[in-house]
Write an enzyme that holds these catalytic residues in place. Structure first.
Site, PDB file in Angstrom:
ATOM      1  N   CYS A  50      43.077  48.447 -45.698  1.00 23.67           N
ATOM      2  CA  CYS A  50      43.652  47.105 -45.631  1.00 23.67           C
ATOM      3  C   CYS A  50      45.154  47.099 -45.576  1.00 23.67           C
ATOM      4  O   CYS A  50      45.781  46.046 -45.456  1.00 23.67           O
ATOM      5  CB  CYS A  50      43.187  46.280 -46.835  1.00 23.67           C
ATOM      6  SG  CYS A  50      44.001  46.748 -48.377  1.00 23.67           S
ATOM      7  N   CYS A  77      42.179  51.426 -51.527  1.00 27.57           N
ATOM      8  CA  CYS A  77      42.162  50.626 -52.749  1.00 27.57           C
ATOM      9  C   CYS A  77      41.015  51.051 -53.656  1.00 27.57           C
ATOM     10  O   CYS A  77      39.894  51.261 -53.191  1.00 27.57           O
ATOM     11  CB  CYS A  77      41.973  49.146 -52.446  1.00 27.57           C
ATOM     12  SG  CYS A  77      43.363  48.405 -51.607  1.00 27.57           S
ATOM     13  N   CYS A  80      39.754  44.814 -51.730  1.00 30.22           N
ATOM     14  CA  CYS A  80      40.167  45.397 -50.454  1.00 30.22           C
ATOM     15  C   CYS A  80      39.437  44.746 -49.285  1.00 30.22           C
ATOM     16  O   CYS A  80      40.036  44.409 -48.267  1.00 30.22           O
ATOM     17  CB  CYS A  80      39.890  46.905 -50.486  1.00 30.22           C
ATOM     18  SG  CYS A  80      40.480  47.803 -49.047  1.00 30.22           S
ATOM     19  N   GLY A  86      42.863  44.241 -81.784  1.00 31.36           N
ATOM     20  CA  GLY A  86      43.156  45.677 -81.773  1.00 31.36           C
ATOM     21  C   GLY A  86      42.481  46.466 -82.871  1.00 31.36           C
ATOM     22  O   GLY A  86      42.528  47.692 -82.871  1.00 31.36           O
ATOM     23  N   CYS A 123      46.985  51.521 -48.371  1.00 30.93           N
ATOM     24  CA  CYS A 123      45.543  51.642 -48.208  1.00 30.93           C
ATOM     25  C   CYS A 123      45.206  51.814 -46.728  1.00 30.93           C
ATOM     26  O   CYS A 123      45.658  51.057 -45.872  1.00 30.93           O
ATOM     27  CB  CYS A 123      44.854  50.387 -48.750  1.00 30.93           C
ATOM     28  SG  CYS A 123      43.079  50.366 -48.398  1.00 30.93           S
TER      29      CYS A 123
END
Lengths: 284, 293, 258
Positions: free
Chosen positions: B262, B281, B287, B49, B259
């Site tokens: 899909c 997606c 997808c 970080g 979606c």
């Protein structure tokens, strides 16, 4: 030593000193009340404060009174950590049992002290507040710094403090910039009390406020000092403030303490010529 | 990663320099540059970080277009790697295509759209839906690496805040956000606490992807070219989005959205351009696979 | 176990006390307010300080309370454990401790008071002297009633009261759970006859409670009813010190002129 029980000190200050410029040991003797100046004519250094000693017990408020340039604010700022002292030993019982000279701590450790142990209320609320943040947000700051992570609890505590400092709760979510001077000062006080500090430093807390507003704030401070039993240092040039808030008082002139007495004694029977002058001027 | 040795002759003319660059170096950058970036990345991995400064090089890609992510990829890539590049989840976005081409042309390595065939995945704005593991390095392109930028502008003060873990002003800004808006409104770049120490900007992945970072099996590297910083989230590291205990961290959602292609309802969906209420997606490769199985 | 105090032993022993002020800001001159004062006070005694204006009565009270610092002499006070301390030599912190519980001062003016309710003010004084909050509140109500402050005023802020009402509240606060030595400086001057009566009754009660009282009254009647002893002062000196029956007839109106 008598058998009178005297509470032990929470704040112990010994030999506190601050100078600006180059140090020359002889400059101490060349400055001060007898010379009528804090500025050394040889080195052009300024001995803003020197040789300051005092103790403050829990539940006690010590006043430091003097005119501008007396060194009173310098003393407060050295203890607060806003200014680096040149010399001295300051111990706080709530921090490491008073075994550490806080003047030796690094800035990060001093900042930690300011979260839990020691709070400051400044003459100018802008110095103690973030003006672009709401009243509640200004209180959330020290709380989150101390590790508070519950939003509801933070709000509750903020409300409690604002209610205690008589800030209308419907203004809790207003940004502080939109508040009057007196209200800003109350928010500053609320924020200073957020983490229940055992030590409170107040630097001219009502100077600059209108008289009627100032008396309300002063009264609030007085009540809080009684209720919370904090150890407090109140710096002011105004004897009315000193009289209302403190039982003991130091008088400073040109960086030195010239008198150290019970407040009522200082006001009725001042000894040092400068104290007499100040008191006489205040009485007129 | 494998180390390639640099050619022995140093270029003395511009023509030689250009020729040197495009044909004789591996992965566009000279070895010294790659070494410097790797050192920075190693530091970043050792201090999860923490934003490590690095000497961000001139890239064929303009600043603000992924030059940082690109440099990280180029520093990491070896002859055996396979690279996947996506932009907003899509392998076929113009920028993704260009960046991928830059990498493969200067290294000769394989490219792929499938997560389980890739070893390096460079991305802007998404983490792929597929699970990644210890064999993957995710490289994110970051515009603004400093999570506190909106709160403080002085760089010394910023350095101090990070070094002392003095993040109270970030908390105040979250408090103010919640008070003003009823919820914490940050969408992309949500601030997170990494390994309980540093707050990072997870720009610009959406909230949806943030839980994927927590205790991930894969290494995530963040590259900011314009700001000249890299930072890292090593595998199995705690990543906690900043929020109050009693204000749960919520990911994006749209009621009942699925979606259009899909039928999935548990992947990150985006509205199809020009068509309201019509979702698909974001991760196009994922997808496509749903449709083909 | 309660400490029973020896009632024949004095509680206050003032010896050769002098007070001068040096006025630096005028011409450095010295003004003598009190010269060589000596006397003792016993528990349960009510000692009246009489004398014309400038005689040194208020000076004496202030010296005992340490509002003034002494120039010469000693102000010895007997603690509950029978130890004697010289108030003049105590540290500021010790004086503050004594003032909290042992020595009280009720003056003429209720100044610099907080915006606190009447009953709260009195109750707090009781708490500071060791009462529980509940007891203090109860006793405060009782004291206020005795001084003629009606219940309707108990919850108002002291700032809205009349001068006489403020003074009675002041008296109530000074006398609740009374300290062992009480210094009164013209406590009833601002009161009308009816309330003055009530106040005098309450003050008279103090002797029954074993409180030692040293008081300044500009009121022959109050002195005659309250005092067991009178100290007559003139121009900074103690002139006479004796039982009330002996000294009272000697007082002239000039001796009680405010």
């Amino acid at each position: 030593m008598t058998s009178i029980h005297v509470p032990s000190p929470i704040i112990q200050v010994r030999n506190l000193g601050k100078y600006y410029g180059n140090f020359d040991p002889a400059m101490i003797e060349r400055t001060g009340p007898e010379h009528g100046t804090a500025r050394d004519h040889v080195t052009a250094s300024i001995v803003a404060a020197w040789g300051v000693n005092f103790d403050v017990a829990a539940g006690e408020a010590l006043g430091i009174v003097g005119e501008s340039g007396s060194g009173k604010s310098t003393v407060l700022r050295c203890i607060a950590g806003d200014v680096a002292a040149s010399t001295g030993d300051v111990r706080l019982t709530p921090f490491e049992d008073g075994n550490v000279n806080i003047l030796d701590l690094d800035p990060s450790a001093r900042r930690q002290l300011r979260i839990n142990t020691l709070s400051v209320v400044y003459q100018d609320p802008a110095e103690g507040l973030a003006l672009g943040v709401t009243a509640g947000g200004n209180i959330a700051d020290p709380l989150t710094a101390a590790g508070w992570r519950n939003f509801g609890a933070i709000r509750d505590r903020a409300r409690e403090l604002l209610a205690r400092t008589e800030v209308p709760l419907d203004r809790m979510d207003d940004i502080v910039r939109n508040f009057s001077g007196g209200m800003r000062q109350r928010v500053q006080i609320a924020r200073a009390l957020a983490n229940k500090p055992p030590i409170l430093l107040l630097d001219e807390p009502t100077t600059g406020l209108d008289a009627s507003v100032a008396s309300g704030v002063l009264d609030l401070i007085r009540q809080l000092l009684e209720e919370l039993q904090v150890a407090a240092i109140v710096v002011s040039h105004d004897f009315g403030v000193i009289e209302m808030l403190t039982e003991r008082c130091l008088v400073m002139q040109h960086g030195r303490v010239v008198e150290d007495a019970l407040t009522d004694q200082l006001l009725e029977d001042p000894h040092h010529p400068y104290s007499q002058k100040l008191v006489a001027a205040a009485r007129t | 990663m494998t180390l390639e040795t640099a050619p022995q002759t140093s270029p003395t003319t511009i023509a030689q320099l250009v020729g040197h660059r495009t044909t004789e170096t591996f992965a566009l950058l000279d070895e010294e540059s790659k070494r410097e970036i790797r050192r920075a990345l190693l530091q970043a991995v050792c201090i999860p970080g923490y934003q490590v400064p690095f000497g961000s090089r001139e890239m064929p890609v303009a600043r603000g277009w992924g030059s940082g992510g690109l440099q990280v990829t180029l520093a990491c890539v070896g002859a055996d790697d396979a690279v996947k590049v996506i932009d907003q989840g899509d392998d076929e976005g113009v920028n993704a295509v260009n960046l991928r081409r830059l990498v493969t042309m200067s290294t000769g390595i394989d490219e792929t759209t499938e997560v389980d065939e890739a070893t390096l995945i460079q991305s802007r704005h998404r983490i792929p839906e597929d699970d990644m593991n210890e064999n993957h390095i995710l490289i994110l392109q970051v515009p603004v690496p400093e999570p506190l930028r909106g709160i403080e502008r002085d760089i010394r003060e910023l350095a101090r805040m990070h070094s002392e873990a003095d993040y109270s002003r970030m908390w105040v800004s979250l408090y103010e956000d919640k008070v003003r808006n009823g919820v914490i409104t940050q969408s992309t770049g949500y601030p997170c606490l990494v390994a309980s120490r540093y707050i990072v900007a997870t720009t610009p992945i959406p909230r949806w992807d943030i839980p994927r970072l927590h205790q991930s099996k894969f290494l995530t590297l963040f590259g900011a070219g314009r700001e000249k910083r890299v930072y890292a989230i090593p595998p199995y590291t705690d990543v906690e989005p900043l929020t109050f205990e009693d204000v749960p961290f919520e990911v994006e959602s749209a009621d009942g959205a699925t979606c259009r292609l899909c039928g999935s309802s548990d992947s990150f969906l985006v509205e199809m351009p020009g068509k309201q209420e019509s979702w698909s997606c974001s991760d196009t490769a994922w997808c496509r696979r749903q449709r083909n199985t | 176990m309660t400490m029973t105090m020896n009632k024949t032993l004095p509680i206050l022993d003032v010896k050769n006390v002098s007070k001068s002020f040096t006025l630096h800001n005028i011409d450095g001159r010295t003004v003598t307010a009190l010269e060589d004062a000596s006397f003792v006070v016993h528990p349960g005694e009510h000692v009246s300080l009489a004398g014309s204006s400038g005689a040194g009565k208020s000076t004496l009270l202030r010296l005992i309370y340490r509002t003034y610092s002494i120039t010469a002499g000693s102000v010895k006070f007997r603690l509950t454990n029978d130890e004697w301390v010289d108030i003049a030599q105590l540290s500021d912190a010790e004086v503050i401790a004594l003032r909290g519980r042992e020595i009280g001062y009720v003056s003429q003016f209720l100044h610099a008071q907080p915006r606190r309710s009447v009953i709260d003010l009195v109750a707090r004084a009781g708490v500071s002297r060791g009462m529980s909050i509940a007891d203090a509140h109860e006793q405060a109500g009782y004291s206020l009633a005795r001084l003629g402050i009606s219940r309707t005023l108990w919850d108002v802020h002291t700032s809205v009261l009349s001068g006489g009402e403020k003074q009675r509240v002041n008296i109530a606060a000074g006398l609740i759970s009374p300290p062992r030595l009480l210094l009164l400086d013209e406590p009833v001057s601002a009161l009308d006859p009816e309330n003055r009566e009530r106040a005098i009754e309450v003050i008279a009660d103090l002797s029954n409670q074993g409180v030692a009282v040293l008081a300044v009254f500009h009121d022959l009647d109050a002195i005659s009813r309250l005092a067991s002893r009178i100290i007559l002062m003139s121009r900074g000196n103690v002139v006479t010190d004796g039982p009330v029956d002996q000294v009272l007839p000697q007082l002239t109106p000039g001796d009680v002129q405010p």
